[in-house]
Design a protein around this motif. Structure first.
Motif, mmCIF file in Angstrom:
data_model
loop_
_atom_site.group_PDB
_atom_site.id
_atom_site.type_symbol
_atom_site.label_atom_id
_atom_site.label_comp_id
_atom_site.label_asym_id
_atom_site.label_seq_id
_atom_site.Cartn_x
_atom_site.Cartn_y
_atom_site.Cartn_z
ATOM 1 N N GLY A 150 -3.953 -17.422 11.047
ATOM 2 C CA GLY A 150 -4.029 -17.065 12.714
ATOM 3 C C GLY A 150 -5.194 -15.832 12.296
ATOM 4 N N THR A 151 -5.871 -15.549 11.341
ATOM 5 C CA THR A 151 -7.084 -14.927 11.378
ATOM 6 C C THR A 151 -8.097 -14.921 10.547
ATOM 7 O OG1 THR A 151 -6.699 -13.686 9.008
ATOM 8 C CG2 THR A 151 -6.070 -13.130 10.895
ATOM 9 N N ASP A 152 -9.763 -15.074 10.555
ATOM 10 C CA ASP A 152 -10.263 -15.332 9.195
ATOM 11 C C ASP A 152 -11.244 -14.508 8.681
ATOM 12 O OD1 ASP A 152 -13.283 -14.816 10.729
ATOM 13 O OD2 ASP A 152 -12.508 -16.490 12.532
ATOM 14 N N SER A 153 -11.626 -14.036 8.237
ATOM 15 C CA SER A 153 -12.569 -13.758 7.172
ATOM 16 C C SER A 153 -13.364 -12.019 7.972
ATOM 17 C CB SER A 153 -12.903 -13.641 5.883
ATOM 18 O OG SER A 153 -14.312 -14.113 6.303
ATOM 19 N N THR A 154 -13.409 -12.596 9.623
ATOM 20 C CA THR A 154 -14.587 -11.711 10.200
ATOM 21 C C THR A 154 -13.598 -10.953 11.132
ATOM 22 O OG1 THR A 154 -15.002 -13.677 11.210
ATOM 23 C CG2 THR A 154 -16.753 -12.768 9.885
ATOM 24 N N SER A 155 -11.876 -11.054 10.835
ATOM 25 C CA SER A 155 -11.308 -11.118 12.066
ATOM 26 C C SER A 155 -11.176 -9.414 11.767
ATOM 27 C CB SER A 155 -10.665 -11.819 12.808
ATOM 28 O OG SER A 155 -9.250 -11.351 11.386
ATOM 29 N N ALA A 156 -10.772 -8.487 12.942
ATOM 30 C CA ALA A 156 -10.806 -7.271 12.160
ATOM 31 C C ALA A 156 -9.193 -6.585 12.086
ATOM 32 C CB ALA A 156 -9.803 -6.549 14.456
ATOM 33 N N THR A 157 -8.483 -8.305 11.634
ATOM 34 C CA THR A 157 -7.133 -8.058 11.610
ATOM 35 C C THR A 157 -7.178 -8.247 9.567
ATOM 36 O OG1 THR A 157 -5.784 -8.591 13.046
ATOM 37 C CG2 THR A 157 -4.541 -9.465 11.049
ATOM 38 N N TYR A 158 -7.969 -9.429 9.667
ATOM 39 C CA TYR A 158 -8.225 -9.407 7.903
ATOM 40 C C TYR A 158 -8.775 -8.174 7.336
ATOM 41 C CZ TYR A 158 -9.955 -12.417 4.117
ATOM 42 O OH TYR A 158 -9.432 -12.866 3.107
ATOM 43 N N THR A 159 -9.886 -7.313 8.047
ATOM 44 C CA THR A 159 -10.912 -6.681 7.113
ATOM 45 C C THR A 159 -9.148 -4.923 7.361
ATOM 46 O OG1 THR A 159 -12.768 -6.943 8.825
ATOM 47 C CG2 THR A 159 -12.264 -4.752 7.894
ATOM 48 N N GLN A 160 -8.474 -4.879 8.214
ATOM 49 C CA GLN A 160 -7.318 -4.091 8.132
ATOM 50 C C GLN A 160 -6.880 -4.049 6.830
ATOM 51 O OE1 GLN A 160 -6.113 -3.441 12.328
ATOM 52 N NE2 GLN A 160 -4.871 -2.365 11.628
ATOM 53 N N ILE A 161 -5.875 -5.993 6.622
ATOM 54 C CA ILE A 161 -5.405 -5.371 6.152
ATOM 55 C C ILE A 161 -5.778 -5.086 4.432
ATOM 56 C CG2 ILE A 161 -3.935 -7.509 4.601
ATOM 57 C CD1 ILE A 161 -3.205 -8.698 7.383
ATOM 58 N N VAL A 162 -7.034 -5.746 4.222
ATOM 59 C CA VAL A 162 -7.820 -5.944 3.000
ATOM 60 C C VAL A 162 -8.097 -4.759 2.634
ATOM 61 C CG1 VAL A 162 -10.235 -6.264 1.896
ATOM 62 C CG2 VAL A 162 -8.957 -8.744 3.006
ATOM 63 N N ASN A 163 -8.680 -4.046 3.475
ATOM 64 C CA ASN A 163 -9.098 -2.221 3.850
ATOM 65 C C ASN A 163 -7.250 -1.605 3.620
ATOM 66 O OD1 ASN A 163 -11.080 -1.988 4.241
ATOM 67 N ND2 ASN A 163 -10.933 -1.551 6.395
ATOM 68 N N LEU A 164 -6.367 -1.930 3.690
ATOM 69 C CA LEU A 164 -5.105 -1.201 3.423
ATOM 70 C C LEU A 164 -4.687 -1.785 1.639
ATOM 71 C CD1 LEU A 164 -2.977 0.550 4.495
ATOM 72 C CD2 LEU A 164 -1.630 -1.662 4.839
ATOM 73 N N MET A 165 -5.241 -2.642 2.150
ATOM 74 C CA MET A 165 -4.681 -3.250 0.176
ATOM 75 C C MET A 165 -5.517 -2.537 -0.444
ATOM 76 S SD MET A 165 -2.904 -7.066 -0.500
ATOM 77 C CE MET A 165 -4.683 -7.984 -0.829
ATOM 78 N N THR A 166 -6.788 -2.081 -0.517
ATOM 79 C CA THR A 166 -7.434 -1.927 -0.968
ATOM 80 C C THR A 166 -7.113 -0.042 -1.668
ATOM 81 O OG1 THR A 166 -9.526 -2.261 -0.264
ATOM 82 C CG2 THR A 166 -10.312 -1.257 -1.949
ATOM 83 N N GLU A 167 -6.692 0.778 -0.250
ATOM 84 C CA GLU A 167 -6.556 2.139 -0.220
ATOM 85 C C GLU A 167 -4.667 1.849 -1.422
ATOM 86 O OE1 GLU A 167 -6.173 3.756 3.162
ATOM 87 O OE2 GLU A 167 -5.206 5.233 2.728
ATOM 88 N N LEU A 168 -3.853 1.337 -0.985
ATOM 89 C CA LEU A 168 -2.640 2.148 -1.801
ATOM 90 C C LEU A 168 -2.646 1.066 -3.092
ATOM 91 C CD1 LEU A 168 -0.467 0.381 1.366
ATOM 92 C CD2 LEU A 168 -0.656 2.255 0.893
#
Ligand SMILES: *[C@@H]1O[C@H](CO)[C@@H](O)[C@H](O)[C@H]1NC(C)=O
Ligand SMILES: *[C@@H]1O[C@H](CO)[C@@H](O)[C@H](O)[C@H]1NC(C)=O
Ligand SMILES: *[C@@H]1O[C@H](CO)[C@@H](O)[C@H](O)[C@H]1NC(C)=O
Ligand SMILES: *[C@@H]1O[C@H](CO)[C@@H](O)[C@H](O)[C@H]1NC(C)=O
Ligand SMILES: *[C@@H]1O[C@H](CO)[C@@H](O)[C@H](O)[C@H]1NC(C)=O
Length: 255
Positions: free
Chosen positions: A195-213
């Motif tokens: 439901g996303t591609d790598s440029t979408s806000a949701t994708y970025t949000q998930i990757v950022n959260l994964m990176t942070e955690l």
């Protein structure tokens, strides 16, 4: 992936204090030794950084650059905004770049309180990860493969208490604060977020959260090992520090 390199630093601080029960004579001796003790600790801290790429087997100090963890880092990601729920696990985690510390410094805050600081512009973390979960109730998130993260402007400081038993100085265990970063870039290979591609806000949000955690998991283990090892090394070096030699200032080593 293009990593943007940002110049900055990592600070690690030691703060010490002298027990009040040791009397006036002790305070006088420590005050005499104060300046050179600060310089001695700074020299030792520089030496420790230089030794990071080999470790010190004799003192049970591991290699910090590169640093490798045998542990796995499992954690759950949740976010109510995008109804995210995913379980992540990372293994074979390696960090690279810890010895490129800039300006390892020691500050004498008075009364035997020392603050040892250093700054690091960027730290590369890589390893293997797996993730299984969903967002917005039914869009699957699946990934399994290598990952690369670059943490920039990493900072920490800690405290330790200086002690003197009449013969040698020693420090209580350095307690570093969590290593915070200014910004980060990350790539998780073979990550599929429906439901996303790598440029979408949701994708970025998930990757950022994964990176942070993931960073919070990894930095804790790295920080605890670093705290123990720095304390171990400084105390070993302090065995050779004699207040009588304190009138000869040690050469400060820069960079
Ligand atoms: C990692 O684990 C392996 C196997 O258990 C062991 O041989 C090795 O010494 C460990 N390495 C470290 C750095 O702990
Ligand atoms: C994470 O991965 C390691 C290594 O494959 C495994 O031993 C461990 O059980 C996993 N943890 C979770 C919670 O899945
Ligand atoms: C991950 O680490 C384990 C043991 O620490 C090793 O056997 C394995 O080859 C590593 N995997 C990769 C892909 O590097
Ligand atoms: C150490 O010094 C730095 C820089 O002055 C400061 O930001 C930090 O809060 C100090 N840490 C402690 C534990 O006092
Ligand atoms: C002070 O500590 C050192 C190192 O642990 C030890 O060798 C020495 O005997 C101690 N001196 C006194 C007076 O306790």
């Amino acid at each position: 992936m293009n990593f943007k390199l940002i110049t900055g630093f990592l600070l690690i601080g030691i703060l010490g204090s002298i027990g009040r029960t040791n009397g006036v004579a002790l305070m006088t001796r420590i005050q005499m030794a104060k300046t050179s003790l600060e310089e001695y600790l700074e020299q030792c801290w520089n030496d420790f950084v230089d030794l990071m790429d080999n470790g010190i087997p004799g003192l049970n100090i591991p290699t910090f650059d590169p640093w490798f963890s045998n542990d796995s880092f499992p954690f759950r990601m949740q976010d109510s905004d995008i109804v995210l729920r995913a379980d992540v696990n990372a293994t074979n985690v390696t960090s690279l770049g810890f010895s490129s510390v800039e300006i390892p410094a020691v500050y004498d805050n008075g009364n035997g309180h020392f603050n040892i600081s250093l700054t690091l512009s960027d730290l590369k973390i890589n390893g293997l990860y797996s993730v299984v979960g969903s967002h917005h109730y039914f869009y699957p998130i699946v990934g399994n493969g290598p990952f690369d993260m670059m943490m920039m402007d990493v900072y920490s400081s800690g405290t330790a208490t200086l002690m003197y038993n009449g013969t040698v100085y020693s420090l209580t265990k350095l307690e570093l604060t969590p290593l915070l970063y200014g910004s980060a870039t990350a790539e998780f290979f073979s990550l599929s977020i429906s439901g996303t591609d790598s440029t979408s806000a949701t994708y970025t949000q998930i990757v950022n959260l994964m990176t942070e955690l993931l960073w919070f998991q990894v930095e804790e283990e790295l920080r605890l090992q670093l705290s123990v090892s720095i304390t171990e090394y400084l105390n070993n070096q302090l065995l050779d520090f004699k207040p009588s030699s304190s009138s000869v200032p040690l050469q400060k080593q820069k960079s």
